[in-house]
Design a protein around this motif. Structure first.
Motif, PDB file in Angstrom:
ATOM      1  N   MET A  55       0.851  -1.212   0.000  1.00 12.35           N
ATOM      2  CA  MET A  55       0.000   0.000   0.000  1.00 12.35           C
ATOM      3  C   MET A  55       0.874   1.244   0.000  1.00 12.35           C
ATOM      4  SD  MET A  55      -2.797   1.114   2.785  1.00 12.35           S
ATOM      5  CE  MET A  55      -1.648   1.749   3.926  1.00 12.35           C
ATOM      6  N   LYS A  56       0.693   2.037  -1.070  1.00 14.59           N
ATOM      7  CA  LYS A  56       1.494   3.256  -1.178  1.00 14.59           C
ATOM      8  C   LYS A  56       0.587   4.471  -1.047  1.00 14.59           C
ATOM      9  CE  LYS A  56       5.689   2.409  -3.790  1.00 14.59           C
ATOM     10  NZ  LYS A  56       6.350   2.596  -5.093  1.00 14.59           N
ATOM     11  N   LEU A  57       1.082   5.478  -0.254  1.00 12.03           N
ATOM     12  CA  LEU A  57       0.270   6.707  -0.057  1.00 12.03           C
ATOM     13  C   LEU A  57       1.075   7.922  -0.486  1.00 12.03           C
ATOM     14  CD1 LEU A  57      -1.347   6.169   3.442  1.00 12.03           C
ATOM     15  CD2 LEU A  57      -2.537   6.292   1.272  1.00 12.03           C
ATOM     16  N   THR A  58       0.409   8.848  -1.169  1.00  9.97           N
ATOM     17  CA  THR A  58       1.081  10.117  -1.507  1.00  9.97           C
ATOM     18  C   THR A  58       0.392  11.212  -0.701  1.00  9.97           C
ATOM     19  OG1 THR A  58      -0.433  10.590  -3.276  1.00  9.97           O
ATOM     20  CG2 THR A  58       1.560   9.332  -3.865  1.00  9.97           C
ATOM     21  N   ILE A  59       0.996  12.410  -0.762  1.00 11.60           N
ATOM     22  CA  ILE A  59       0.409  13.556  -0.055  1.00 11.60           C
ATOM     23  C   ILE A  59      -0.978  13.869  -0.599  1.00 11.60           C
ATOM     24  CG2 ILE A  59       1.486  15.331  -1.543  1.00 11.60           C
ATOM     25  CD1 ILE A  59       1.388  15.734   2.167  1.00 11.60           C
ATOM     26  N   TRP A  60      -1.148  13.591  -1.879  1.00 16.93           N
ATOM     27  CA  TRP A  60      -2.456  13.878  -2.505  1.00 16.93           C
ATOM     28  C   TRP A  60      -3.525  12.954  -1.945  1.00 16.93           C
ATOM     29  CZ3 TRP A  60      -2.212  18.377  -4.176  1.00 16.93           C
ATOM     30  CH2 TRP A  60      -1.047  18.873  -4.739  1.00 16.93           C
ATOM     31  N   ASP A  61      -3.087  11.788  -1.538  1.00 18.85           N
ATOM     32  CA  ASP A  61      -4.051  10.860  -0.926  1.00 18.85           C
ATOM     33  C   ASP A  61      -4.587  11.451   0.368  1.00 18.85           C
ATOM     34  OD1 ASP A  61      -3.928   8.875  -2.814  1.00 18.85           O
ATOM     35  OD2 ASP A  61      -2.051   8.083  -1.981  1.00 18.85           O
ATOM     36  N   LEU A  62      -3.655  12.076   1.134  1.00 19.16           N
ATOM     37  CA  LEU A  62      -4.090  12.678   2.407  1.00 19.16           C
ATOM     38  C   LEU A  62      -5.130  13.758   2.149  1.00 19.16           C
ATOM     39  CD1 LEU A  62      -0.734  12.973   4.389  1.00 19.16           C
ATOM     40  CD2 LEU A  62      -2.450  11.206   4.519  1.00 19.16           C
ATOM     41  N   PHE A  63      -4.847  14.578   1.149  1.00 18.42           N
ATOM     42  CA  PHE A  63      -5.816  15.654   0.829  1.00 18.42           C
ATOM     43  C   PHE A  63      -7.144  15.057   0.391  1.00 18.42           C
ATOM     44  CE2 PHE A  63      -2.038  18.483   0.422  1.00 18.42           C
ATOM     45  CZ  PHE A  63      -2.463  19.423   1.335  1.00 18.42           C
ATOM     46  N   ARG A  64      -7.027  13.975  -0.320  1.00 20.68           N
ATOM     47  CA  ARG A  64      -8.248  13.314  -0.792  1.00 20.68           C
ATOM     48  C   ARG A  64      -9.069  12.809   0.398  1.00 20.68           C
ATOM     49  NH1 ARG A  64      -9.147   8.369  -2.576  1.00 20.68           N
ATOM     50  NH2 ARG A  64      -7.003   7.774  -2.344  1.00 20.68           N
ATOM     51  N   PHE A  65      -8.325  12.238   1.376  1.00 28.56           N
ATOM     52  CA  PHE A  65      -8.997  11.734   2.578  1.00 28.56           C
ATOM     53  C   PHE A  65      -9.711  12.877   3.314  1.00 28.56           C
ATOM     54  CE2 PHE A  65      -5.533   8.265   3.073  1.00 28.56           C
ATOM     55  CZ  PHE A  65      -6.136   7.514   2.068  1.00 28.56           C
ATOM     56  N   LEU A  66      -8.974  14.000   3.409  1.00 27.14           N
ATOM     57  CA  LEU A  66      -9.557  15.152   4.136  1.00 27.14           C
ATOM     58  C   LEU A  66     -10.812  15.641   3.431  1.00 27.14           C
ATOM     59  CD1 LEU A  66      -6.376  17.214   5.122  1.00 27.14           C
ATOM     60  CD2 LEU A  66      -7.796  15.851   6.625  1.00 27.14           C
ATOM     61  N   LEU A  67     -10.713  15.701   2.115  1.00 23.56           N
ATOM     62  CA  LEU A  67     -11.873  16.164   1.336  1.00 23.56           C
ATOM     63  C   LEU A  67     -13.034  15.213   1.505  1.00 23.56           C
ATOM     64  CD1 LEU A  67     -12.191  18.617  -0.547  1.00 23.56           C
ATOM     65  CD2 LEU A  67     -11.974  17.011  -2.470  1.00 23.56           C
TER      66      LEU A  67
END
Lengths: 454, 456
Positions: B1-13
């Motif tokens: 499982m790979k996560l990028t910073i954009w994933d975090l923003f996606r989660f927040l959204l």
């Protein structure tokens, strides 16, 4: 952008939303009007602005401490509620409905502290106070305004009565003096002292404002002149007549009273004169050489320090001798005057009817003249005091309108906008949720299809 | 499982509603907390105007103690004023803090002097009085206001020389005093009042009472009028009619008074002669001896004795040499002896007036009684007026000695803004972390599921 807005508006223009928003707007407006009518209109604010010398130091015009909480005193509240429906309310309870605030911010406080630390002494005392009053029973008749206005009037009256300058002294009511019972010289003394006090008061007011003119065209200087003329001419004529002719209502009583005074004052004179003589003679007993080298800081008449090469004992005793001598001299002068009276009034066993009649007439005239001057003086000075003190206070009452239509409109508008925003968000959310459910269903069908194919 | 910073923003959204809701809830909770726990502190700055306070002394010469602000005397009055229960007294006292506000220049001067080993006394004369009150700002302010007002009253009564006069005893004519004694008591009272009022008039610079527009001079005039006319008339009637309730007793009393004056006179003369002897002996012992008063030989200016004992507030020399004290005592004793001799002579005079055998007439007694009654009746409103003036004058005196530099300032101990901000930031931060953690967990679970599915 337009498309975005258009999308929003389209979402709103669904019948159910429009109906909901309309109902909400009406409810909000109605609620606002009701709140205004029952609550806000019964909450009142009054500002009290002080504008007299000394108010910036937190003082009353007479130099005592200003205390705004006097507005909450039972006496004033009792006066303010008189004639209103809240008259039955307990005064102590009404006190709790009144509250004050001032404009002393922590910043101004810190500035004063800093000034003290810097060795300066800045003062910050507010000259504007805010008084709030809220009526307890919101469904009762609205009496907030009447109560607060009554309170302002009562306080104004109380404040002017207690702390501002008065001129009652200028009133000369002949009926308060029993001239018939007093001897002629006693009447002269009464009138003389009364006139001197009146002059002193008018002079002190004149020194503050020498350009003021009353509605009758008098100024305070003119009043002073009238009083001085009365004292120096009319009163002196009367005095000269009674003393030169020895006119008294009872010469023997007069002479005996004067003899007692002479005896009394002679006793005081002997005491002071002996003190002066003893202290003068004792100076020669002081051995000056004993204090040759003692230098003592002292002050001179100008209150400047100087190095006094003394003998403080000599200084003090000489000073005391001089003081006693001055007092003895003053007493001697009084005794001389009394002896003069004794000789003149004692020359006749009784005063002639002609003289007493003339003295009575002169006295009546004096009383009439002083009454006239007094009424002019009182009127002029009253106007002067009114002019001087008219701006001491400014009360401003801020009333909330009864229904508050504009507030209701604003509340309805703002509420509707907020609700509209929520509705749009809700609509987006709902659509999103719907889409996601559909997507999940599609995915589930796809998965089922795939499983079937397998 | 790979996560990028954009994933975090996606989660927040994705978790925006949760984040917004939690942020709003924590913000509201913070507001609610502040509202529940809010207390107010009221401050006031007072300053003592008398220079003796800067030397650590009160006007009466006792040591100055600012803690008297919370003394039981003051606190009891505060309790009375505010209607609080007396059990709260200690609680109020504990919540009051008195902090001196020190002049920094004076502090530096003191430190510099202390470094050089020089004693330097500095006592601050301005103080900040704080009261940590309750959740009601009004109550907090009114308690501190009451503390300060009552303390000022206490300070005035305790340390200031307030104006006061003694009223005449209006019932003295119904007591067993002889007529002449009644007249003497009235005369003495009136004279004392005139004397007190004269000193207040000199000090007050033509003070006029705002209550009734009367000045001290006007009051003096009124009392003097009585002292010049009505009182002498009473004496004149008594002397001429030899009016007394008990002639032998009266003569005895004046004889005793005369003898007492003569005894004091003899004592004072004796004291004067002894003081003179001491003065002479002192001179004899000191003249040829080099000492503070007499330094032999040539001296420079630095060697001159300088007395520094000068009271700054009254600007008078307090120091006095022993010889000067002896000299003044000597002069005072001689004066007192003479005064007593004169007063004894006056007693003789009164005795002489009553000693012959003429019997007083009943009619004259009635006249004197009526005159004394009239005098007392006239004095009553005069004293009432005088007390009004004195009361006003005393409240005018107080701000000359102690003042408020700043009116009562109160502020909340908990700030809505700060707590609201902290609540919102905390809610926002925690909800973001929670949303991200949940999403990562969810993703992890899905990935695991996928892996398991693939394996199957």
């Amino acid at each position: 952008m337009m498309a975005f807005l258009n999308n929003f508006l389209l979402r709103l223009f669904k019948l159910k939303y429009v109906i909901f928003l309309l109902c909400a707007a009406i409810l909000l407006a109605g609620g606002s009007v009701a709140y205004n009518y029952f609550v806000r209109s019964k909450l009142i604010t009054m500002t009290i602005e002080l504008n007299y010398p000394g108010s910036e130091k937190g003082l009353n015009p007479d130099g005592s401490f200003f205390d705004v909480t006097e507005l909450q005193s039972s006496e004033l509240i009792d006066k303010a509620k008189k004639g209103l429906k809240i008259e039955k309310e307990d005064t102590e309870f009404l006190k709790t409905r009144l509250s004050f605030t001032t404009n002393v911010s922590p910043d101004s406080f810190d500035k004063v502290v800093a000034s003290v630390e810097a060795g300066e002494m800045n003062v910050y005392m507010p000259t504007t106070y805010f008084l709030y009053y809220s009526q307890k029973n919101k469904f009762d008749k609205n009496e907030t305004s009447a109560f607060i206005n009554n309170l302002a009037d009562a306080y104004r009256e109380y404040f002017y009565d207690k702390y501002t300058l008065k001129n009652d002294l200028l009133v000369f009511d002949k009926n308060t003096y029993n001239f018939a019972a007093a001897d002629y010289l006693e009447s002269y003394d009464l009138l003389y002292k009364k006139t001197t006090s009146m002059i002193s008061l008018v002079e002190s007011h004149e020194s503050r404002n020498n350009t003021f003119k009353s509605s009758d065209g008098y100024n305070l200087g003119m009043i002073c002149d009238m009083l001085r003329q009365f004292k120096d001419v009319n009163l002196e004529n009367y005095y000269a007549f009674i003393t030169q002719n020895g006119v008294s209502k009872n010469n023997s009583d007069f002479v005996e009273r004067v003899s007692f005074l002479i005896e009394n004052k002679s006793l005081d004179y002997d005491i002071f004169n002996e003190e002066a003589n003893i202290k003068k003679n004792v100076l020669s007993d002081y051995n000056g050489s004993i204090t040759a080298n003692a230098f003592i800081p002292a002050i001179n008449a100008e209150k400047d320090y100087y190095m006094n090469r003394t003998k403080t004992g000599l200084d003090y005793v000489t000073d005391e001798a001089q003081t006693a001598q001055i007092r003895a001299k003053a007493l001697l002068k009084e005794i001389d005057v009394l002896n003069n009276y004794k000789n003149k009034f004692g020359a006749h066993y009784f005063s002639s009817k002609e003289n007493t009649k003339k003295a009575d007439l002169m006295l009546d005239t004096l009383v009439e003249i002083l009454s006239e001057i007094s009424s002019a003086a009182k009127k002029t000075d009253d106007e002067y005091l009114e002019y001087e003190t008219k701006d001491y206070f400014k009360f401003k009452v801020y009333e909330n309108s009864l229904f508050g239509w504009s507030t209701a409109l604003k509340t309805a508008l703002l509420g509707t906008i907020v609700l509209a925003v929520f509705i749009i968000l809700y609509d987006i959310f709902k659509e999103d949720l719907y889409e996601r459910t559909r997507q999940k269903e599609r995915m589930a069908i796809d998965n089922a299809k795939k499983n079937l194919q397998i | 499982m790979k996560l990028t910073i954009w994933d975090l923003f996606r989660f927040l959204l994705k978790g925006k509603w949760v984040i917004i809701s939690i942020t709003i809830i924590t913000f509201l909770a913070a507001m609610f907390y502040v509202n529940r726990k809010q207390t107010y502190t009221a401050n006031v700055i007072i300053k003592y105007e008398d220079s003796c306070i800067s030397r650590g002394q009160t006007l009466k010469g006792t040591s100055f103690d600012v803690e008297e602000i919370i003394s039981p005397d003051v606190m009891l009055r505060v309790i009375e004023d505010t209607g609080l229960s007396s059990q709260k007294m200690d609680s109020i006292r504990n919540k009051i803090t008195i902090t001196p506000i020190e002049d920094t220049a004076q502090i530096k001067l003191k430190e510099a002097n202390q470094k050089n080993g020089i004693e330097y006394e500095y006592y601050p004369n301005a103080f900040c009085v704080s009261y940590d009150g309750s959740s009601s700002f009004e109550q907090t302010r009114s308690i501190l206001n009451s503390v300060i007002n009552n303390y000022f009253d206490y300070y005035a009564n305790e340390y200031l020389y307030l104006a006061s006069i003694k009223e005449v005893d209006y019932t003295l004519n119904s007591k067993d005093f002889d007529y002449i004694e009644q007249a003497e008591l009235i005369e003495k009272n009136v004279k004392n009042t005139v004397s007190s009022l004269s000193s207040y008039s000199r000090d007050s610079n033509n003070y006029v009472s705002p209550s009734n527009g009367i000045s001290f001079n006007m009051l003096i005039n009124n009392f003097e009028q009585m002292d010049t006319y009505l009182i002498p008339q009473i004496f004149e009637k008594i002397y001429n009619g030899k009016i007394t309730k008990n002639k032998p007793l009266l003569i005895n009393k004046y004889t005793e008074r005369k003898e007492s004056y003569l005894r004091v006179k003899d004592n004072e003369e004796f004291l004067a002669s002894k003081t003179k002897e001491k003065m002479d002996a002192y001179v004899e012992a000191n003249l040829d001896v080099p000492n503070a008063y007499h330094e032999s030989g040539s001296y420079t200016q630095d060697e001159l004795g300088v007395i520094k004992d000068v009271d700054e507030s009254f600007r008078v020399v307090i120091g006095r040499t022993s010889y000067d004290s002896l000299f003044r005592d000597y002069a005072d004793s001689l004066t007192s002896a003479k005064t007593n001799l004169i007063l004894a002579g006056n007693c003789d005079n009164v005795i002489g007036k009553f000693e012959n055998d003429t019997v007083s007439q009943g009619g004259s007694e009635k006249v004197v009684e009526a005159m004394i009654k009239q005098c007392l009746e006239e004095l009553r409103p005069l004293y009432a007026e005088t007390f009004d003036v004195i009361e006003d004058y005393n409240s005018y005196l107080l701000p000359k000695h102690v003042t408020k530099l700043c009116d009562i300032c109160y502020f909340p101990n908990l700030s809505y803004k700060v707590y609201g901000f902290i609540g919102a930031v905390l809610g926002l931060g925690l909800s973001c972390i929670a949303v991200i953690a949940f999403e990562i967990y969810d993703l992890f679970k899905k990935t695991e599921k996928k892996k398991n599915g693939a394996q199957v």
